[in-house]
Design a protein around this motif. Structure first.
Motif, PDB file in Angstrom:
ATOM      1  N   ALA A   1      -7.038 -18.187 -38.074  1.00 11.79           N
ATOM      2  CA  ALA A   1      -7.183 -19.329 -38.568  1.00 11.79           C
ATOM      3  C   ALA A   1      -6.300 -19.631 -40.033  1.00 11.79           C
ATOM      4  CB  ALA A   1      -8.505 -19.710 -38.874  1.00 11.79           C
ATOM      5  N   TYR A   2      -6.097 -18.879 -40.726  1.00 17.23           N
ATOM      6  CA  TYR A   2      -5.271 -19.058 -41.942  1.00 17.23           C
ATOM      7  C   TYR A   2      -3.931 -19.011 -41.667  1.00 17.23           C
ATOM      8  CZ  TYR A   2      -3.428 -17.990 -46.507  1.00 17.23           C
ATOM      9  OH  TYR A   2      -2.651 -17.981 -47.689  1.00 17.23           O
ATOM     10  N   ILE A   3      -3.466 -18.303 -40.566  1.00 17.94           N
ATOM     11  CA  ILE A   3      -2.082 -18.132 -40.273  1.00 17.94           C
ATOM     12  C   ILE A   3      -1.622 -19.631 -39.612  1.00 17.94           C
ATOM     13  CG2 ILE A   3      -0.306 -17.035 -38.912  1.00 17.94           C
ATOM     14  CD1 ILE A   3      -0.940 -15.576 -41.440  1.00 17.94           C
ATOM     15  N   GLN A   4      -2.798 -19.881 -38.757  1.00 15.90           N
ATOM     16  CA  GLN A   4      -2.513 -21.275 -37.794  1.00 15.90           C
ATOM     17  C   GLN A   4      -2.450 -22.431 -38.892  1.00 15.90           C
ATOM     18  OE1 GLN A   4      -5.989 -21.447 -35.253  1.00 15.90           O
ATOM     19  NE2 GLN A   4      -4.548 -22.341 -33.624  1.00 15.90           N
ATOM     20  N   LYS A   5      -3.123 -22.539 -39.812  1.00 11.28           N
ATOM     21  CA  LYS A   5      -3.115 -23.440 -40.852  1.00 11.28           C
ATOM     22  C   LYS A   5      -1.728 -23.599 -41.756  1.00 11.28           C
ATOM     23  CE  LYS A   5      -5.172 -24.990 -45.008  1.00 11.28           C
ATOM     24  NZ  LYS A   5      -5.974 -24.607 -46.374  1.00 11.28           N
ATOM     25  N   LEU A   6      -1.216 -22.151 -42.105  1.00  8.45           N
ATOM     26  CA  LEU A   6       0.162 -22.169 -42.664  1.00  8.45           C
ATOM     27  C   LEU A   6       1.139 -22.767 -41.800  1.00  8.45           C
ATOM     28  CD1 LEU A   6      -0.197 -18.866 -44.534  1.00  8.45           C
ATOM     29  CD2 LEU A   6      -0.412 -20.907 -45.499  1.00  8.45           C
ATOM     30  N   THR A   7       1.176 -21.990 -40.757  1.00  6.87           N
ATOM     31  CA  THR A   7       2.209 -22.372 -39.754  1.00  6.87           C
ATOM     32  C   THR A   7       2.012 -23.962 -38.964  1.00  6.87           C
ATOM     33  OG1 THR A   7       1.016 -21.345 -37.822  1.00  6.87           O
ATOM     34  CG2 THR A   7       2.798 -19.985 -39.174  1.00  6.87           C
ATOM     35  N   GLY A   8       0.809 -24.346 -38.994  1.00  5.10           N
ATOM     36  CA  GLY A   8       0.814 -25.663 -38.214  1.00  5.10           C
ATOM     37  C   GLY A   8       0.912 -25.417 -36.752  1.00  5.10           C
ATOM     38  N   ARG A   9       0.875 -24.042 -36.364  1.00  7.18           N
ATOM     39  CA  ARG A   9       0.898 -24.000 -35.086  1.00  7.18           C
ATOM     40  C   ARG A   9      -0.175 -24.290 -34.015  1.00  7.18           C
ATOM     41  NH1 ARG A   9       4.974 -19.232 -33.810  1.00  7.18           N
ATOM     42  NH2 ARG A   9       4.864 -19.365 -31.536  1.00  7.18           N
ATOM     43  N   GLN A  10      -0.251 -25.124 -32.843  1.00 12.85           N
ATOM     44  CA  GLN A  10      -1.333 -25.614 -32.293  1.00 12.85           C
ATOM     45  C   GLN A  10      -1.557 -24.417 -31.084  1.00 12.85           C
ATOM     46  OE1 GLN A  10      -3.416 -28.020 -33.147  1.00 12.85           O
ATOM     47  NE2 GLN A  10      -2.008 -28.080 -35.011  1.00 12.85           N
TER      48      GLN A  10
ATOM     49  N   PRO B   1      -7.355 -12.574 -46.810  1.00 16.00           N
ATOM     50  CA  PRO B   1      -7.285 -13.571 -45.626  1.00 16.00           C
ATOM     51  C   PRO B   1      -8.315 -13.376 -44.612  1.00 16.00           C
ATOM     52  CG  PRO B   1      -5.279 -12.389 -45.438  1.00 16.00           C
ATOM     53  CD  PRO B   1      -6.042 -11.937 -47.008  1.00 16.00           C
ATOM     54  N   GLU B   2      -8.921 -12.344 -44.722  1.00 12.59           N
ATOM     55  CA  GLU B   2     -10.156 -12.040 -43.732  1.00 12.59           C
ATOM     56  C   GLU B   2     -11.441 -12.454 -44.311  1.00 12.59           C
ATOM     57  OE1 GLU B   2     -10.928  -7.665 -43.242  1.00 12.59           O
ATOM     58  OE2 GLU B   2      -8.905  -7.197 -42.976  1.00 12.59           O
TER      59      GLU B   2
ATOM     60  N   ARG C   1     -13.604 -16.288 -45.108  1.00 13.25           N
ATOM     61  CA  ARG C   1     -13.790 -17.500 -44.283  1.00 13.25           C
ATOM     62  C   ARG C   1     -12.894 -18.557 -44.988  1.00 13.25           C
ATOM     63  NH1 ARG C   1     -18.831 -17.429 -41.026  1.00 13.25           N
ATOM     64  NH2 ARG C   1     -19.927 -15.582 -41.557  1.00 13.25           N
ATOM     65  N   ALA C   2     -12.644 -19.427 -44.249  1.00 15.06           N
ATOM     66  CA  ALA C   2     -11.751 -20.804 -44.494  1.00 15.06           C
ATOM     67  C   ALA C   2     -12.206 -21.189 -45.836  1.00 15.06           C
ATOM     68  CB  ALA C   2     -11.342 -21.559 -43.512  1.00 15.06           C
ATOM     69  N   TYR C   3     -13.538 -21.518 -46.101  1.00 18.48           N
ATOM     70  CA  TYR C   3     -14.012 -22.195 -47.301  1.00 18.48           C
ATOM     71  C   TYR C   3     -13.893 -21.340 -48.577  1.00 18.48           C
ATOM     72  CZ  TYR C   3     -18.470 -19.695 -46.029  1.00 18.48           C
ATOM     73  OH  TYR C   3     -19.278 -18.950 -45.360  1.00 18.48           O
ATOM     74  N   ILE C   4     -13.710 -20.094 -48.472  1.00 18.69           N
ATOM     75  CA  ILE C   4     -13.452 -19.253 -49.498  1.00 18.69           C
ATOM     76  C   ILE C   4     -12.024 -19.281 -49.643  1.00 18.69           C
ATOM     77  CG2 ILE C   4     -13.391 -16.628 -50.348  1.00 18.69           C
ATOM     78  CD1 ILE C   4     -16.279 -17.417 -50.164  1.00 18.69           C
ATOM     79  N   LEU C   5     -11.065 -19.154 -48.618  1.00 16.71           N
ATOM     80  CA  LEU C   5      -9.800 -19.230 -49.016  1.00 16.71           C
ATOM     81  C   LEU C   5      -9.278 -20.511 -49.436  1.00 16.71           C
ATOM     82  CD1 LEU C   5      -8.513 -17.463 -45.664  1.00 16.71           C
ATOM     83  CD2 LEU C   5      -8.974 -16.612 -48.074  1.00 16.71           C
ATOM     84  N   GLU C   6      -9.912 -21.472 -49.446  1.00 19.48           N
ATOM     85  CA  GLU C   6      -9.642 -22.840 -50.079  1.00 19.48           C
ATOM     86  C   GLU C   6     -10.000 -22.769 -51.583  1.00 19.48           C
ATOM     87  OE1 GLU C   6     -11.485 -25.808 -47.260  1.00 19.48           O
ATOM     88  OE2 GLU C   6      -9.992 -25.089 -45.882  1.00 19.48           O
ATOM     89  N   ALA C   7     -10.899 -22.046 -51.726  1.00 21.11           N
ATOM     90  CA  ALA C   7     -11.331 -21.927 -53.352  1.00 21.11           C
ATOM     91  C   ALA C   7     -10.368 -21.099 -53.920  1.00 21.11           C
ATOM     92  CB  ALA C   7     -12.809 -21.851 -53.507  1.00 21.11           C
ATOM     93  N   ALA C   8      -9.662 -20.321 -53.499  1.00 29.36           N
ATOM     94  CA  ALA C   8      -8.928 -19.351 -53.898  1.00 29.36           C
ATOM     95  C   ALA C   8      -7.479 -19.793 -54.587  1.00 29.36           C
ATOM     96  CB  ALA C   8      -8.426 -18.339 -53.065  1.00 29.36           C
ATOM     97  N   ASP C   9      -7.005 -19.468 -55.577  1.00 27.54           N
ATOM     98  CA  ASP C   9      -5.644 -19.445 -56.198  1.00 27.54           C
ATOM     99  C   ASP C   9      -4.719 -18.511 -55.644  1.00 27.54           C
ATOM    100  OD1 ASP C   9      -6.313 -21.240 -58.631  1.00 27.54           O
ATOM    101  OD2 ASP C   9      -7.616 -19.454 -58.991  1.00 27.54           O
ATOM    102  N   TYR C  10      -5.041 -17.494 -55.033  1.00 29.78           N
ATOM    103  CA  TYR C  10      -4.029 -16.755 -54.378  1.00 29.78           C
ATOM    104  C   TYR C  10      -4.850 -15.948 -53.335  1.00 29.78           C
ATOM    105  CZ  TYR C  10      -0.940 -13.021 -53.163  1.00 29.78           C
ATOM    106  OH  TYR C  10       0.100 -11.967 -52.501  1.00 29.78           O
ATOM    107  N   VAL C  11      -4.104 -15.949 -51.876  1.00 34.33           N
ATOM    108  CA  VAL C  11      -4.711 -15.355 -50.883  1.00 34.33           C
ATOM    109  C   VAL C  11      -3.616 -14.287 -50.365  1.00 34.33           C
ATOM    110  CG1 VAL C  11      -5.258 -15.858 -48.409  1.00 34.33           C
ATOM    111  CG2 VAL C  11      -5.677 -17.385 -49.973  1.00 34.33           C
ATOM    112  N   GLY C  12      -3.964 -13.161 -50.260  1.00 29.42           N
ATOM    113  CA  GLY C  12      -3.036 -12.260 -49.801  1.00 29.42           C
ATOM    114  C   GLY C  12      -3.633 -10.861 -49.587  1.00 29.42           C
ATOM    115  N   SER C  13      -2.805  -9.941 -49.071  1.00 31.45           N
ATOM    116  CA  SER C  13      -3.177  -8.615 -48.685  1.00 31.45           C
ATOM    117  C   SER C  13      -3.742  -7.797 -49.641  1.00 31.45           C
ATOM    118  CB  SER C  13      -2.218  -7.865 -48.032  1.00 31.45           C
ATOM    119  OG  SER C  13      -1.150  -7.582 -48.736  1.00 31.45           O
ATOM    120  N   THR C  14      -4.323  -6.711 -49.676  1.00 27.62           N
ATOM    121  CA  THR C  14      -4.659  -5.737 -50.618  1.00 27.62           C
ATOM    122  C   THR C  14      -3.407  -5.309 -51.681  1.00 27.62           C
ATOM    123  OG1 THR C  14      -6.048  -4.796 -49.164  1.00 27.62           O
ATOM    124  CG2 THR C  14      -5.807  -3.744 -51.178  1.00 27.62           C
TER     125      THR C  14
END
Ligand code: 13P
Ligand code: SF4
Length: 313
Positions: A158-167, A203-204, A206-219
Motif C-alpha cells: 500500500a505504501y508503494i502504491q501510494k508513492l507511485t500512484g499506481r492503480q 514500511p511494514e 500500518r499506513a497510519y504509523i507511516l503517516e506520522a513518520a519523518d522517515y520511512v525506510g528499510s533497516t
C-alpha cells in the motif's frame, strides 16, 4: 555464569569459523551477542547480495529461515547452515505457495513482485523479488500500464502504491506480527514527550504509523538516515534489535523504541530472530547441520526472481 558461557561460546564459534572456512551473516534483528560473532551484518538486501560474493565453504545464516534459503538460492555450491530452522517469519508464513499459485492464476497477465520475506516456493512463482530497500525502484521498473501483483506484505504494498500512484497493483493480504502491532496513540504520546525527536519507521508498519513518520525506510535506510540527520533523538518504529547497531554507530544520539499496543507482549521483538542464539550457532557449526537443501528446479526459478531484483540498480 551467563557472561562466561557467552564468552566461551563466542570463542569456540570463532575457532570453528577458522577451522571450517565458514562465515556468519547476521540480520540486524538478531540479539547483540549474535551480531557480535557475525562477519557481515546487514538488512535483507545487503545480506543476499553479500552471500553471492563471500569467499567461504560454509555460510551460517543467523536470521530467519527465508533469509538462509535466499543465501542457498544464490550460492548453491556452498553449504548454507541455519542454526534454528524453526525460526520462521510471520510474513513469509502468511503466503502459502499453493494458495499464491491460485491467486496468481486469478490475475493472469500480471507481473509478480514479491518481497524477499517469502518462501522459496513463492519466489519461484515470482517475476521480480524486492526488499524494503528497493521495492519502489522494482515497481517503478515495470511499465506503468502493466498490472502488478505485490506480495506478501499489504502495508509495504500500500505504501508503494501510494508513492507511485499506481492503480493497477493487486496486493496479497499478508503482514508481519511485529510491525503491525505498533500503537498510534502511544507513538503520538511519545512525540509529544520528545518534540525534538524524529520518527523513523519501517514500511511494514500500518499506513497510519507511516503517516506520522519523518522517515520511512528499510533497516539499512533507517540506520543511514539517523546518521545523516541533524536530529539528536529518534523514535524508532521497527524491530528493537536494530537499536544495538544504532547505539554502536551513533553513541551521542538518543534512540527511543516505540511501544507496541500491548506492552506486556514485547511484540516489538521479532520472536523468530531471537530464536537464534550463541548455543545453536555453535552446535550448528560443530555438526554442520541443519543445512538448507533445495529442490534444484525450484531453486533455479527462485534464483531468476532474485537476480532480476539485483539487476535493477
Ligand atoms: P529489511 O529488508 O529492512 O532487512 O527487513 C527485513 C524484515 O524482516 C523486516 O521485518
Ligand atoms: Fe518476519 Fe516480521 Fe520477523 Fe521481519 S520482523 S523476520 S517480517 S516476522
Amino acid at each position: 555464569m551467563k557472561v562466561e558461557n557467552s564468552a566461551e561460546l563466542s570463542r569456540r564459534i570463532e575457532e570453528l569459523k577458522r577451522e571450517k572456512n565458514a562465515v556468519i551473516l547476521a540480520h540486524y534483528y538478531t540479539t547483540p551477542e549474535v551480531q557480535a560473532v557475525a562477519d557481515y551484518l546487514g538488512d535483507s538486501l545487503a545480506l543476499s547480495v553479500r552471500a553471492q560474493s563471500v569467499d567461504a565453504d560454509i555460510i551460517l545464516f543467523a536470521g530467519v529461515h527465508f533469509m538462509a534459503e535466499t543465501a542457498k538460492v544464490l550460492c548453491p555450491e556452498k553449504k548454507v547452515l541455519i542454526p534454528c530452522p524453526e525460526a520462521g517469519c510471520s510474513l513469509a508464513e502468511s503466503c502459502d505457495a499453493a494458495e499464491f499459485a491460485a491467486f496468481k492464476a486469478q490475475h493472469p497477465g500480471h507481473t509478480v513482485v514479491s518481497y524477499v520475506n517469502t518462501t522459496v516456493g513463492v519466489k519461484a512463482l515470482t517475476d521480480i523479488c524486492c526488499t524494503s530497500s528497493n521495492a519502489l525502484k522494482v515497481v517503478e521498473s515495470i511499465p506503468a500500464d502493466q498490472p502488478v501483483i505485490f506480495a506478501p506484505d499489504r502495508n509495504l504494498g500500500a505504501y508503494i502504491q501510494k508513492l507511485t500512484g499506481r492503480q493497477n497493483m493487486v496486493l496479497w493480504n499478508g503482514a508481519c506480527h511485529v510491525h503491525e502491532e505498533f500503537s498510534l496513540e502511544k507513538l503520538l504520546k511519545l512525540k509529544q514527550e520528545h518534540p525534538e525527536a524524529k520518527v523513523v519507521a519501517h514500511p511494514e508498519c500500518r499506513a497510519y504509523i507511516l503517516e506520522a513518520a519523518d522517515y520511512v525506510g528499510s533497516t539499512a535506510g533507517i540506520l543511514e538516515y539517523c546518521g545523516r540527520s541533524d536530529a539528536q533523538a529518534f523514535i524508532v518504529v521497527t524491530e528493537s534489535g536494530i537499536l544495538a547497531e544504532m547505539k554502536k554507530r551513533y553513541p551521542a544520539k538518543t534512540f527511543i523504541p516505540a511501544p507496541p499496543d500491548d506492552e506486556t507482549c514485547a511484540c516489538n521483538n521479532c520472536r523468530y530472530m531471537k530464536m537464534v542464539t550463541l548455543e545453536n550457532i555453535c552446535a550448528c557449526l560443530e555438526r554442520e547441520a541443519p543445512e538448507i537443501v533445495l529442490d534444484e528446479e525450484v531453486r533455479r526459478s527462485a534464483e531468476r526472481s532474485i537476480l532480476n531484483m539485483i539487476a535493477i540498480k
